[in-house]
Design a protein around this motif. Structure first.
Motif, PDB file in Angstrom:
ATOM      1  N   HIS B 189       0.815  -1.208   0.000  1.00 42.87           N
ATOM      2  CA  HIS B 189       0.000   0.000   0.000  1.00 42.87           C
ATOM      3  C   HIS B 189       0.855   1.268   0.000  1.00 42.87           C
ATOM      4  O   HIS B 189       0.508   2.240  -0.652  1.00 42.87           O
ATOM      5  CB  HIS B 189      -0.910   0.015   1.240  1.00 42.87           C
ATOM      6  N   ARG B 190       1.950   1.258   0.746  1.00 43.11           N
ATOM      7  CA  ARG B 190       2.642   2.511   1.030  1.00 43.11           C
ATOM      8  C   ARG B 190       3.966   2.716   0.311  1.00 43.11           C
ATOM      9  O   ARG B 190       4.468   3.818   0.284  1.00 43.11           O
ATOM     10  CB  ARG B 190       2.917   2.607   2.546  1.00 43.11           C
ATOM     11  N   SER B 197       0.950   2.457 -10.284  1.00 39.84           N
ATOM     12  CA  SER B 197      -0.428   2.312  -9.841  1.00 39.84           C
ATOM     13  C   SER B 197      -0.665   0.824  -9.571  1.00 39.84           C
ATOM     14  O   SER B 197       0.186  -0.004  -9.884  1.00 39.84           O
ATOM     15  CB  SER B 197      -1.374   2.822 -10.919  1.00 39.84           C
ATOM     16  N   TRP B 198      -1.833   0.487  -9.029  1.00 36.63           N
ATOM     17  CA  TRP B 198      -2.101  -0.917  -8.688  1.00 36.63           C
ATOM     18  C   TRP B 198      -1.929  -1.820  -9.898  1.00 36.63           C
ATOM     19  O   TRP B 198      -1.369  -2.895  -9.812  1.00 36.63           O
ATOM     20  CB  TRP B 198      -3.514  -1.059  -8.115  1.00 36.63           C
ATOM     21  N   PHE B 199      -2.429  -1.352 -11.050  1.00 34.04           N
ATOM     22  CA  PHE B 199      -2.370  -2.216 -12.229  1.00 34.04           C
ATOM     23  C   PHE B 199      -1.057  -2.078 -12.994  1.00 34.04           C
ATOM     24  O   PHE B 199      -0.939  -2.534 -14.117  1.00 34.04           O
ATOM     25  CB  PHE B 199      -3.594  -1.995 -13.130  1.00 34.04           C
ATOM     26  N   ARG B 200      -0.063  -1.425 -12.376  1.00 34.20           N
ATOM     27  CA  ARG B 200       1.282  -1.480 -12.940  1.00 34.20           C
ATOM     28  C   ARG B 200       2.198  -2.325 -12.053  1.00 34.20           C
ATOM     29  O   ARG B 200       3.398  -2.426 -12.308  1.00 34.20           O
ATOM     30  CB  ARG B 200       1.858  -0.066 -13.083  1.00 34.20           C
ATOM     31  N   ALA B 205       3.634  -9.330  -6.970  1.00 32.42           N
ATOM     32  CA  ALA B 205       3.184  -8.471  -5.870  1.00 32.42           C
ATOM     33  C   ALA B 205       1.683  -8.634  -5.647  1.00 32.42           C
ATOM     34  O   ALA B 205       1.224  -8.699  -4.505  1.00 32.42           O
ATOM     35  CB  ALA B 205       3.530  -7.016  -6.172  1.00 32.42           C
ATOM     36  N   TRP B 206       0.926  -8.754  -6.740  1.00 38.85           N
ATOM     37  CA  TRP B 206      -0.518  -8.989  -6.596  1.00 38.85           C
ATOM     38  C   TRP B 206      -0.780 -10.290  -5.846  1.00 38.85           C
ATOM     39  O   TRP B 206      -1.631 -10.361  -4.963  1.00 38.85           O
ATOM     40  CB  TRP B 206      -1.181  -9.102  -7.972  1.00 38.85           C
ATOM     41  N   THR B 531       6.414   4.339 -15.579  1.00 37.97           N
ATOM     42  CA  THR B 531       5.569   4.967 -16.597  1.00 37.97           C
ATOM     43  C   THR B 531       4.716   3.956 -17.362  1.00 37.97           C
ATOM     44  O   THR B 531       4.031   4.328 -18.304  1.00 37.97           O
ATOM     45  CB  THR B 531       6.443   5.718 -17.629  1.00 37.97           C
ATOM     46  N   GLY B 532       4.760   2.688 -16.971  1.00 33.07           N
ATOM     47  CA  GLY B 532       3.954   1.695 -17.706  1.00 33.07           C
ATOM     48  C   GLY B 532       3.886   0.393 -16.952  1.00 33.07           C
ATOM     49  O   GLY B 532       4.313   0.298 -15.793  1.00 33.07           O
ATOM     50  N   GLY B 533       3.380  -0.633 -17.612  1.00 33.11           N
ATOM     51  CA  GLY B 533       3.188  -1.940 -16.989  1.00 33.11           C
ATOM     52  C   GLY B 533       4.509  -2.659 -16.740  1.00 33.11           C
ATOM     53  O   GLY B 533       5.563  -2.233 -17.223  1.00 33.11           O
ATOM     54  N   PRO B 534       4.467  -3.769 -16.003  1.00 31.84           N
ATOM     55  CA  PRO B 534       5.703  -4.449 -15.589  1.00 31.84           C
ATOM     56  C   PRO B 534       6.343  -5.331 -16.661  1.00 31.84           C
ATOM     57  O   PRO B 534       7.523  -5.646 -16.549  1.00 31.84           O
ATOM     58  CB  PRO B 534       5.248  -5.302 -14.406  1.00 31.84           C
ATOM     59  N   TYR B 535       5.592  -5.776 -17.678  1.00 34.89           N
ATOM     60  CA  TYR B 535       6.156  -6.775 -18.601  1.00 34.89           C
ATOM     61  C   TYR B 535       6.269  -6.264 -20.031  1.00 34.89           C
ATOM     62  O   TYR B 535       6.168  -7.010 -20.984  1.00 34.89           O
ATOM     63  CB  TYR B 535       5.311  -8.056 -18.572  1.00 34.89           C
TER      64      TYR B 535
END
Lengths: 255, 558
Positions: B189-190, B197-200, B205-206, B531-535
């Motif tokens: 969370h912190r 963001s959550w979806f990055r 981690a999810w 600046t974007g997604g992880p993969y």
């Protein structure tokens, strides 16, 4: 003779396993094909596909429908298992460390060996005298736990003649794996004779009248005898509840 | 970072060579570095795993012949109890979160450590204390517990063995699990880097996020339950003992209210690792990121409500049995969605076939068998016949050991170069993986057949008709163990003699592959910007050292 419980268990099993094998092959073959077809040598540049909504819907909805079908068949088979026919004969079974005792409605008792007449639905009322056990007859696909302080039940229809293993399926301590028994399905007329024969004292027994392996017609008990080498378990006629015809059966069990 | 020069100094050497306040062994025992704590967990967990594996080998030797082969029934019963207790509480539950979660979660989020580093060290001590208490119970009181890892009452109350102490060990381990869970939730969370963001977030981690919630919410239930057993044994309070007005089924409910969600504590982190490894070797973005992320939460949520499927023959009400069966089937759906998305990720990739990917492929095959045989047991009619037989033992090992265990090995091979800065011999790794997979399937698939034929579990002795299958299963076990020993030998050799690893040997895209191998003490000189997604493979989505980048841009403008 048709056995509704065995049929439903085996049919549900075949249904689910068939669907499972299909999906297992689908996933495995697709995975191996992709890895070979799109390996770096053949496909040096990956296409960046991040998802496909209609595919996601398809592979959510189809499995949902399929699992609901599986649930439905599992449930209907289970209903067969729980709805005891009205004409069922009630036998009380008590598990204790580490043996089974069977009580019939006329006061007849039997240790280890469960005698039933062919074709008659049998309702077992299952109790425990000490810890948890589980009354299990694999050949008839039925099992229910024996929990101290409560009475559970199961029913089955003996549609096959002969001897079948009874095992304890809930771990119950040191000799859990020796908490065995035998289900003996007899001709109804033989059963009536056995059931209505009152126990007689040990001295009237003819111990040689039956050999090991044939269907015994007596209540037996398990005795533990220490010899110099190992402990031998002797299944022998219980003098208190013995019938006119006895048998002696020795099972060597190293301990 | 305000104190830029000091940070640069800290990061000049890797975390193994950083000279802090303490030297030698104390620099480990008093460390608050998440990476060192991860390594300490790894050392302890591997030792416990190998010990419990040897107990398993002893059981398979005993099962070679009916009657006594090498031990007496009481010994056998204690051995399967401790095999279960060690594997479940000391290996499967903590392995992936405590080792790889600790080491990589902060790095993947772009953080320098977890939220509560001291609490993190404390949870390692709780883990060790719990493990040692469990071991102590072997040598004190009435001897090793003989109840099975489920500690079912009333047997666990009556047994003269030292049940109280081993139960207390599991109780202490629960706290370790809760504390780690809290730490991860707070960290996620912190502590995410700016722009993440959550979806990055990486899917690992999810998965840890979903796992941590189960750990925090479900573990107290087992703590209370196990503590009640100790009280019941000591004072006869009569909560569970029917002789004193208690209810043995209440115990089973309470036990499984934790222990069923616990199987998702075991498998979800492994699923997270799969979602990391596949895009790395397919060289493309994951297929269905959101579906995989949200299915972790769905599994965690539904997984809470299916515990009753362990009790289909217990005498629980028929209504409960039907409801739990239905819910059990529902939990299969998000699991299936994950598997389909993983396979789809491979489509049109540019796939590099390396050891971690091979382990993941083995996982998908094995775990599918495990999951699908779960359906057989979710269905009421078939479960009545199969529960408490070897079918369950096979199913459980397919999902837990084949699922989580295989991925533990995959993760070891995937992150080994990053954690230790060394490489291992790839050929030997492939041989060991092959032995493992062949042995595994011989070993556990045979159990499905044994179970269908009616061989009950936890049997020291068995009827002669089962011997052939038992022998075949045991041979499989010995092949599998050979593979595992070879694998650990190979990794150990890599650790001592391996060549130096590069920072990004696999071409991974997440943050851990953008720092040195092994990582420096504070992971990053400056917190990166996302600046974007992880993969994403075809463009850069992380700005490393953003302050320097901004300076450079400013210079270019002037």
């Amino acid at each position: 003779m048709d056995n509704p419980i065995i049929n439903s268990v085996d049919n549900v099993f075949i249904l689910i396993v068939s669907i499972s094998v299909f999906f297992l092959l689908l996933v495995t073959v697709a995975m191996i094909y992709f890895v070979i077809r799109y390996r770096k040598k053949r496909n040096p540049q990956a296409s960046n596909i991040t998802g496909n909504t209609s595919l996601e819907v398809v592979w959510t909805v189809i499995p949902t429908v399929l699992v609901l079908i599986m649930f439905w068949y599992g449930w209907s088979g289970f209903q067969t298992m729980r709805n005891v026919p009205a004409d069922a004969m009630v036998i009380k079974v008590t598990g204790r460390m580490w043996s089974w005792t069977f009580d019939y409605d006329n006061g007849k008792k039997s240790d280890t060996l469960l005698y039933v007449p062919f074709g008659k639905p049998i309702k077992m009322e299952i109790q425990s005298a000490d810890v948890n056990h589980s009354f299990y007859i694999p050949a008839y696909r039925v099992k229910e736990d024996a929990i101290p302080g409560r009475t559970n039940y199961l029913w089955f229809q003996p549609t096959m003649m002969g001897e079948f293993d009874i095992m304890c399926a809930e771990y119950c301590g040191m000799n859990h794996s020796y908490m065995l028994g035998k289900l003996i399905v007899m001709k109804p007329e033989d059963f009536e004779v056995w059931k209505n024969t009152l126990p007689k004292p040990l001295d009237t027994l003819k111990s040689d009248s039956l050999r090991v392996g044939t269907i015994p017609k007596d209540s037996l008990r398990v005795d533990t005898v220490k010899t110099t080498k190992d402990t031998v378990k002797i299944m022998q006629v219980d003098p208190k509840i013995a019938d006119s015809v006895g048998q002696r059966k020795i099972r060597r069990m190293k301990k | 970072m305000a104190n830029g020069t000091a940070a640069a100094h800290v990061n000049d050497v890797d975390f193994y060579h950083y000279e802090g306040k303490h030297k030698g062994i104390m620099s480990w025992l008093l460390t608050t570095d998440h990476k060192r704590i991860g390594i300490m967990y790894l050392a302890a967990i591997v030792v416990f795993f190998l010990a419990a594996m040897m107990l398993g080998v002893l059981m398979r030797i005993e099962a070679l012949t009916p009657g006594q082969t090498i031990m007496k029934p009481q010994t056998y019963n204690s051995i399967f109890t401790f095999h279960g207790v060690i594997m479940i509480f000391l290996f499967i539950i903590p392995a992936v979160p405590a080792v790889f979660g600790n080491f990589f979660l902060p790095i993947q989020l772009g953080a320098k450590d977890v939220s509560f580093p001291r609490l993190n060290l404390f949870s390692w001590y709780l883990y060790m204390a719990g493990g040692l208490i469990a071991l102590l119970s072997l040598f004190t009181g009435g001897g090793a517990a003989d109840t099975g890892w489920t500690f079912y009452v009333p047997y666990s109350i009556r047994s003269s063995a030292n049940v109280s102490l081993s139960v207390f060990g599991a109780f202490v381990l629960g706290f370790s699990s809760i504390v780690t869970g809290l730490n991860f939730i707070t960290t996620i969370h912190r502590m995410r880097a700016p722009g993440m963001s959550w979806f990055r977030m990486p899917l690992f981690a999810w998965a840890l996020y979903a796992t941590s919630w189960i750990q925090v919410l479900a573990t107290p239930v087992i703590g209370i339950t196990l503590f009640l057993i100790v009280l019941e044994r000591a004072f006869g309070i009569g909560v569970f003992d029917p002789a004193l007005g208690g209810d043995p089924l209440l115990y089973q409910h309470m036990f499984w209210i934790y222990s069923h969600p616990a199987v998702y504590i075991m498998i979800l982190p492994a699923m997270g690792v799969v979602s990391e490894i596949i895009p790395t070797f397919a060289k493309k973005d994951i297929f269905g990121y959101k579906q995989i992320a949200l299915s972790s939460l769905a599994i965690a949520l539904i997984g809470y409500l299916v515990w009753g499927h362990h009790m289909f023959t217990s005498g629980m009400s028929d209504t409960s049995r039907v409801v739990f069966s239905l819910l059990t089937f529902l939990v299969a759906i998000p699991t299936g969605v994950k598997v389909f998305n993983w396979v789809a990720t491979l489509y049109k990739g540019s796939i590099e076939i390396k050891v971690p990917l091979l382990f993941v492929m083995a996982f998908i095959f094995i775990f599918s068998i495990g999951g699908l045989t779960g359906l057989v047991q979710g269905a009421l009619a078939t479960d009545i016949h199969l529960t408490d037989t070897y079918f369950i033992v096979g199913h459980f090992h397919y999902v837990m050991f084949g699922g989580m265990g295989t991925i533990f090995f995959a993760a070891l091979h995937y992150w080994f170069p990053k954690m230790f800065g060394k490489t291992y011999n790839e050929k030997v790794a492939i041989i060991s993986a092959t032995l493992f997979v062949i042995g595994f399937n011989m070993f556990y698939f045979t159990m499905f057949i044994l179970g269908y034929l009616g061989m009950p579990r936890r049997y020291y002795d068995y009827l002669p008709q089962y011997q052939g299958l038992h022998v075949f299963s045991s041979i499989g076990a010995f092949i599998m163990v050979t593979g595992i020993v070879l694998m650990f030998g190979n990794l150990l050799r890599g650790l001592i003699k391996g060549e130096k690893a590069t920072a990004n040997p696999w071409g991974g895209t997440t943050l851990e592959w953008r720092i040195a191998s092994p990582p420096p003490l504070e992971n990053f000189d400056e917190i990166p910007v996302v600046t974007g997604g992880p993969y994403v493979h075809d463009r850069e989505t992380y700005i490393m050292n953003p302050i320097k980048v901004i300076h450079k841009e400013e210079e270019a403008v002037h």
